[in-house]
Design a protein around this motif. Structure first.
Motif, PDB file in Angstrom:
ATOM      1  N   TYR A 111      -2.213  -7.100   7.658  1.00  0.00           N
ATOM      2  CA  TYR A 111      -1.033  -7.675   6.832  1.00  0.00           C
ATOM      3  C   TYR A 111      -1.513  -9.271   6.980  1.00  0.00           C
ATOM      4  CZ  TYR A 111       0.772  -3.221   6.256  1.00  0.00           C
ATOM      5  OH  TYR A 111       0.813  -1.734   6.172  1.00  0.00           O
ATOM      6  N   PHE A 112      -1.244  -9.957   5.752  1.00  0.00           N
ATOM      7  CA  PHE A 112      -1.381 -11.207   5.413  1.00  0.00           C
ATOM      8  C   PHE A 112      -0.323 -11.874   4.766  1.00  0.00           C
ATOM      9  CE2 PHE A 112      -5.338  -9.450   6.848  1.00  0.00           C
ATOM     10  CZ  PHE A 112      -5.994 -10.502   7.683  1.00  0.00           C
ATOM     11  N   GLY A 117       4.564 -14.338  -2.359  1.00  0.00           N
ATOM     12  CA  GLY A 117       5.587 -13.030  -2.443  1.00  0.00           C
ATOM     13  C   GLY A 117       5.207 -12.048  -1.232  1.00  0.00           C
ATOM     14  N   ALA A 118       5.003 -10.628  -1.748  1.00  0.00           N
ATOM     15  CA  ALA A 118       4.876  -9.549  -0.791  1.00  0.00           C
ATOM     16  C   ALA A 118       3.748  -9.930   0.128  1.00  0.00           C
ATOM     17  CB  ALA A 118       4.797  -8.431  -1.675  1.00  0.00           C
ATOM     18  N   LEU A 119       3.781  -9.176   1.241  1.00  0.00           N
ATOM     19  CA  LEU A 119       2.496  -9.379   2.138  1.00  0.00           C
ATOM     20  C   LEU A 119       1.297  -8.586   1.452  1.00  0.00           C
ATOM     21  CD1 LEU A 119       4.083  -8.478   5.729  1.00  0.00           C
ATOM     22  CD2 LEU A 119       3.584 -10.790   4.791  1.00  0.00           C
ATOM     23  N   VAL A 149       1.891   2.815   5.496  1.00  0.00           N
ATOM     24  CA  VAL A 149       1.801   1.439   5.171  1.00  0.00           C
ATOM     25  C   VAL A 149       3.152   0.639   5.151  1.00  0.00           C
ATOM     26  CG1 VAL A 149      -0.167   1.441   3.597  1.00  0.00           C
ATOM     27  CG2 VAL A 149       2.066   1.707   2.503  1.00  0.00           C
ATOM     28  N   ALA A 150       3.011  -0.753   5.363  1.00  0.00           N
ATOM     29  CA  ALA A 150       4.741  -1.647   5.258  1.00  0.00           C
ATOM     30  C   ALA A 150       4.807  -1.695   4.030  1.00  0.00           C
ATOM     31  CB  ALA A 150       4.439  -2.729   6.203  1.00  0.00           C
ATOM     32  N   SER A 151       6.260  -1.849   3.535  1.00  0.00           N
ATOM     33  CA  SER A 151       6.780  -2.119   2.095  1.00  0.00           C
ATOM     34  C   SER A 151       7.689  -3.120   2.281  1.00  0.00           C
ATOM     35  CB  SER A 151       7.433  -0.837   1.612  1.00  0.00           C
ATOM     36  OG  SER A 151       7.727  -1.214   0.291  1.00  0.00           O
ATOM     37  N   PRO A 152       7.757  -4.224   1.477  1.00  0.00           N
ATOM     38  CA  PRO A 152       6.735  -4.465   0.396  1.00  0.00           C
ATOM     39  C   PRO A 152       5.638  -5.009   0.764  1.00  0.00           C
ATOM     40  CG  PRO A 152       8.159  -6.110   0.463  1.00  0.00           C
ATOM     41  CD  PRO A 152       8.618  -5.343   1.533  1.00  0.00           C
ATOM     42  N   ARG A 185      -4.188  -9.974  -6.323  1.00  0.00           N
ATOM     43  CA  ARG A 185      -3.073  -9.234  -6.980  1.00  0.00           C
ATOM     44  C   ARG A 185      -2.170  -9.897  -7.477  1.00  0.00           C
ATOM     45  NH1 ARG A 185      -2.264  -3.409  -5.019  1.00  0.00           N
ATOM     46  NH2 ARG A 185      -1.013  -3.084  -7.097  1.00  0.00           N
ATOM     47  N   LEU A 186      -2.301 -11.062  -7.989  1.00  0.00           N
ATOM     48  CA  LEU A 186      -1.218 -11.897  -8.762  1.00  0.00           C
ATOM     49  C   LEU A 186      -0.903 -11.389 -10.071  1.00  0.00           C
ATOM     50  CD1 LEU A 186      -2.489 -15.592  -7.904  1.00  0.00           C
ATOM     51  CD2 LEU A 186      -0.723 -14.286  -6.925  1.00  0.00           C
TER      52      LEU A 186
END
Length: 228
Positions: A111-112, A117-119, A149-152, A185-186
């Motif tokens: 994760y980055f 916004g979201a990771l 997976v982590a959200s968001p 994924r903008l």
């Protein structure tokens, strides 16, 4: 394809490695002094641009080469990256089957925080291969997720050729970081790829290049901490 099966990723490994070694060798023959460079080129197969960052750290030794290739292969199991502050967390696990493909292989989910916004998360096949006595490669490829997976968070993808080449010669330690990705994924789907390709082709990719350069500067500082 944004991601392929683990089996297919292993099958294409030799081809990707050859591309990485060829690209690093071409740059290394002309950039022999300490310093940092970053360039990009159109990748017809991936239908986007590949970025190639090259760092030369003088006075590094063989031990540094081994340490760095080990750290990068296990990057998603570390608490932090000394060379990349955007890394938040990760995990690794063995392949779900045995393989006779040369090298060491494992899966990783990382994760980055790119400040958008979201990771963003990557789910990758990591492959560590000794090219020769003075060169080690860590090759990366997106494969399907099979971990919670982590959200968001939003999944982003690594395309070939992507990986890290570490080598030692009289100039010092060379790090070639070659990255092929369609974007972060903008925007939805193909719109994101089109936007990133437009920015890159028009030379409006300053923020992206700045990220690669900052990573290279941090890498050089980190390597110096490894040199006695």
């Amino acid at each position: 394809m944004d991601e392929i099966s683990i089996e297919l990723a292993l099958q294409e490994l030799d081809s990707t490695l050859a591309d990485l070694v060829r690209a690093s060798g071409t740059v290394q023959t002309v950039e022999t002094a300490g310093g940092i460079s970053c360039r990009h080129s159109w990748n017809k197969a991936a239908k986007t641009f590949s970025y190639h960052t090259h760092v030369v750290v003088p006075h590094a030794n063989r031990t540094s080469l081994e340490t760095l290739s080990h750290l990068f292969f296990n990057a998603y199991s570390l608490q932090r990256h000394g060379w990349y502050s955007q890394f938040v967390s990760g995990t690794t696990r063995p392949l779900p089957f045995n393989t006779d493909v040369r090298g060491e292989h494992q899966l990783g989910q990382g994760y980055f925080d790119f400040g958008v916004g979201a990771l963003r998360r990557y789910h990758l096949l990591f492959s560590k291969i000794r090219v020769d006595a003075k060169t080690v490669a860590v090759v990366l490829r997106s494969v399907p997720e099979d971990m919670p997976v982590a959200s968001p968070s939003r999944q982003v993808f690594i395309l070939p050729p992507t990986g890290d080449i570490f080598s030692i010669d009289d100039a010092g330690l060379h790090w070639h970081h070659i990255c092929t990705t369609s974007g972060v994924r903008l925007l939805p789907g193909l719109l994101d790829r089109w936007l990133m390709n437009l920015l890159r082709a028009a030379g409006l990719d300053g923020r992206e290049r700045k990220t690669y350069i900052a990573e290279a500067e941090a890498f050089a500082r980190f390597v110096r901490t490894l040199v006695p």
